[in-house]
Scaffold this motif. Structure first.
Motif, PDB file in Angstrom:
ATOM      1  N   GLU A 130       0.834  -1.397  -0.037  1.00 11.51           N
ATOM      2  CA  GLU A 130       0.161   0.017  -0.029  1.00 11.51           C
ATOM      3  C   GLU A 130       0.792   1.315  -0.087  1.00 11.51           C
ATOM      4  O   GLU A 130       0.284   2.241  -0.299  1.00 11.51           O
ATOM      5  N   ASP A 131       1.980   1.220   0.473  1.00 10.40           N
ATOM      6  CA  ASP A 131       2.845   2.430   0.725  1.00 10.40           C
ATOM      7  C   ASP A 131       4.227   2.335  -0.194  1.00 10.40           C
ATOM      8  O   ASP A 131       5.046   3.291   0.096  1.00 10.40           O
ATOM      9  N   ILE A 132       4.263   1.640  -1.195  1.00 14.91           N
ATOM     10  CA  ILE A 132       5.212   1.571  -2.087  1.00 14.91           C
ATOM     11  C   ILE A 132       5.514   2.670  -2.909  1.00 14.91           C
ATOM     12  O   ILE A 132       4.445   3.322  -3.516  1.00 14.91           O
ATOM     13  N   PRO A 133       6.814   3.286  -3.287  1.00 15.89           N
ATOM     14  CA  PRO A 133       6.927   4.392  -4.073  1.00 15.89           C
ATOM     15  C   PRO A 133       6.669   4.094  -5.442  1.00 15.89           C
ATOM     16  O   PRO A 133       6.452   2.960  -5.798  1.00 15.89           O
ATOM     17  N   ASP A 134       6.564   5.183  -6.054  1.00 15.32           N
ATOM     18  CA  ASP A 134       6.140   5.010  -7.464  1.00 15.32           C
ATOM     19  C   ASP A 134       7.195   4.292  -8.428  1.00 15.32           C
ATOM     20  O   ASP A 134       6.726   3.933  -9.589  1.00 15.32           O
ATOM     21  N   ASP A 135       8.443   4.324  -7.849  1.00 19.46           N
ATOM     22  CA  ASP A 135       9.320   3.575  -8.971  1.00 19.46           C
ATOM     23  C   ASP A 135       9.512   2.300  -8.792  1.00 19.46           C
ATOM     24  O   ASP A 135      10.301   1.536  -9.088  1.00 19.46           O
ATOM     25  N   VAL A 136       8.642   1.757  -7.738  1.00 21.39           N
ATOM     26  CA  VAL A 136       8.650   0.018  -7.283  1.00 21.39           C
ATOM     27  C   VAL A 136       7.344  -0.482  -7.818  1.00 21.39           C
ATOM     28  O   VAL A 136       6.000   0.054  -7.815  1.00 21.39           O
ATOM     29  N   ASP A 137       7.514  -1.472  -8.839  1.00 25.31           N
ATOM     30  CA  ASP A 137       6.369  -2.040  -9.496  1.00 25.31           C
ATOM     31  C   ASP A 137       6.265  -3.551  -8.736  1.00 25.31           C
ATOM     32  O   ASP A 137       7.080  -4.316  -8.832  1.00 25.31           O
ATOM     33  N   TYR A 138       5.235  -3.509  -7.844  1.00 17.99           N
ATOM     34  CA  TYR A 138       4.895  -4.865  -7.098  1.00 17.99           C
ATOM     35  C   TYR A 138       3.983  -5.784  -8.014  1.00 17.99           C
ATOM     36  O   TYR A 138       2.943  -5.467  -8.520  1.00 17.99           O
ATOM     37  N   ILE A 139       4.656  -6.824  -8.151  1.00 17.93           N
ATOM     38  CA  ILE A 139       3.454  -7.996  -9.100  1.00 17.93           C
ATOM     39  C   ILE A 139       3.638  -9.213  -8.335  1.00 17.93           C
ATOM     40  O   ILE A 139       4.147  -9.627  -7.181  1.00 17.93           O
ATOM     41  N   LYS A 140       2.510 -10.054  -8.576  1.00 22.30           N
ATOM     42  CA  LYS A 140       2.447 -11.405  -8.140  1.00 22.30           C
ATOM     43  C   LYS A 140       2.822 -12.400  -9.120  1.00 22.30           C
ATOM     44  O   LYS A 140       2.498 -12.346 -10.263  1.00 22.30           O
ATOM     45  N   ILE A 141       3.489 -13.321  -8.709  1.00 20.20           N
ATOM     46  CA  ILE A 141       3.834 -14.437  -9.653  1.00 20.20           C
ATOM     47  C   ILE A 141       3.399 -15.683  -9.096  1.00 20.20           C
ATOM     48  O   ILE A 141       3.943 -16.626  -8.187  1.00 20.20           O
ATOM     49  N   PRO A 142       2.465 -16.555  -9.514  1.00 21.53           N
ATOM     50  CA  PRO A 142       1.855 -17.739  -8.868  1.00 21.53           C
ATOM     51  C   PRO A 142       2.904 -18.883  -9.288  1.00 21.53           C
ATOM     52  O   PRO A 142       3.300 -19.021 -10.632  1.00 21.53           O
ATOM     53  N   ALA A 143       3.341 -19.537  -8.499  1.00 25.45           N
ATOM     54  CA  ALA A 143       4.252 -20.711  -8.761  1.00 25.45           C
ATOM     55  C   ALA A 143       3.596 -21.995  -9.335  1.00 25.45           C
ATOM     56  O   ALA A 143       2.481 -22.313  -8.750  1.00 25.45           O
ATOM     57  N   ALA A 144       4.186 -22.765 -10.019  1.00 28.56           N
ATOM     58  CA  ALA A 144       3.905 -23.945 -10.103  1.00 28.56           C
ATOM     59  C   ALA A 144       5.120 -24.963  -9.920  1.00 28.56           C
ATOM     60  O   ALA A 144       5.366 -25.563 -10.828  1.00 28.56           O
ATOM     61  N   LEU A 145       5.511 -25.190  -8.810  1.00 28.87           N
ATOM     62  CA  LEU A 145       6.668 -26.055  -8.328  1.00 28.87           C
ATOM     63  C   LEU A 145       6.478 -27.451  -8.458  1.00 28.87           C
ATOM     64  O   LEU A 145       7.055 -28.219  -8.362  1.00 28.87           O
ATOM     65  N   GLY A 146       4.947 -27.750  -8.516  1.00 31.52           N
ATOM     66  CA  GLY A 146       4.616 -29.086  -8.704  1.00 31.52           C
ATOM     67  C   GLY A 146       3.522 -29.149  -9.467  1.00 31.52           C
ATOM     68  O   GLY A 146       2.677 -28.315  -9.756  1.00 31.52           O
ATOM     69  N   GLN A 147       3.255 -30.371 -10.072  1.00 30.18           N
ATOM     70  CA  GLN A 147       2.108 -30.510 -10.889  1.00 30.18           C
ATOM     71  C   GLN A 147       0.717 -30.229 -10.206  1.00 30.18           C
ATOM     72  O   GLN A 147      -0.133 -29.767 -11.125  1.00 30.18           O
TER      73      GLN A 147
END
Length: 211
Positions: free
Chosen positions: A72-89
């Protein structure tokens, strides 16, 4: 006796004041890991902070409110993304669900519910059909979801994400990937809260390197 006690109190007070001022110095190899070969980020103009997660991971479930508050408080120069992992089938259907919902613009409707169902309630949502029925209960078109779930676009996003995870040598969740160069986890940093402090430290390092 009183003088000794007074000296001890003075020492403890000084220690308490000095403690936060000499906060832990985050060390590469101990609190975070630098990749020998960085992975590509989506935008070279920003500092990318990626949360690698799995909907069925109880540690990710506990980390979720902390990282959301942090974001919620990250600066404008930071891009927060989510990556869902598929470490197992067995993880793959849940990663596909993330990208299917994202492509439909419906992720916000179901993201929290998927965490509750998989990490908290351990519901057996392990196929596209089971997930379609689940999202239908949350005001998402199940037929459209299945079409997106099996689409070329979702396949491409899956391949890109898992290639990035493999390139970063990520083997567990949750893991934070900072600007494609560093990985941070609670097991290395000491806690979920400390992991986010290390992320902030690395963001500052990257910001300084760009100046």
């Amino acid at each position: 006796m009183l003088r000794s006690l007074s000296t001890a109190v003075t020492f403890l007070a000084a220690f308490a004041i000095a403690g936060p001022a000499s906060a832990a110095e985050w060390q590469e190899g101990t609190h975070y890991r630098e990749l020998s070969s960085p992975v590509r980020t989506d935008n070279s103009e920003t500092i990318e902070v990626a949360e690698v997660f799995w909907y069925g991971c109880p540690h990710c479930y506990n980390f979720k409110p902390l990282v959301e508050s942090w974001a919620e408080d990250i600066p404008d120069d930071v891009d927060y993304i989510k990556i869902p992992a598929a470490l197992g089938q067995s993880w793959e259907p849940h990663a596909r669900a993330f990208y299917a919902l994202e492509s439909m613009g419906e992720l916000d409707k179901v993201h929290d519910a998927l965490f509750d169902a998989l990490a908290r309630d351990r519901r057996p949502l392990n196929s596209g059909e089971a997930l379609a029925a689940f999202v239908s209960d949350h005001d998402v078109d199940g037929e459209a979801f299945l079409k997106a779930y099996n689409s070329f676009g979702v396949n491409a996003k899956m391949q890109k994400a898992q290639s990035k995870i493999r390139g970063a040598r990520i083997t567990g969740t949750p893991t934070m990937l900072v600007n494609g160069k560093y990985t941070v986890s609670a097991s290395m940093a000491g806690s979920h809260e400390a992991a986010l402090e290390v992320v902030d430290y690395l963001v500052e390092q990257e910001r300084g390197a760009a100046d």
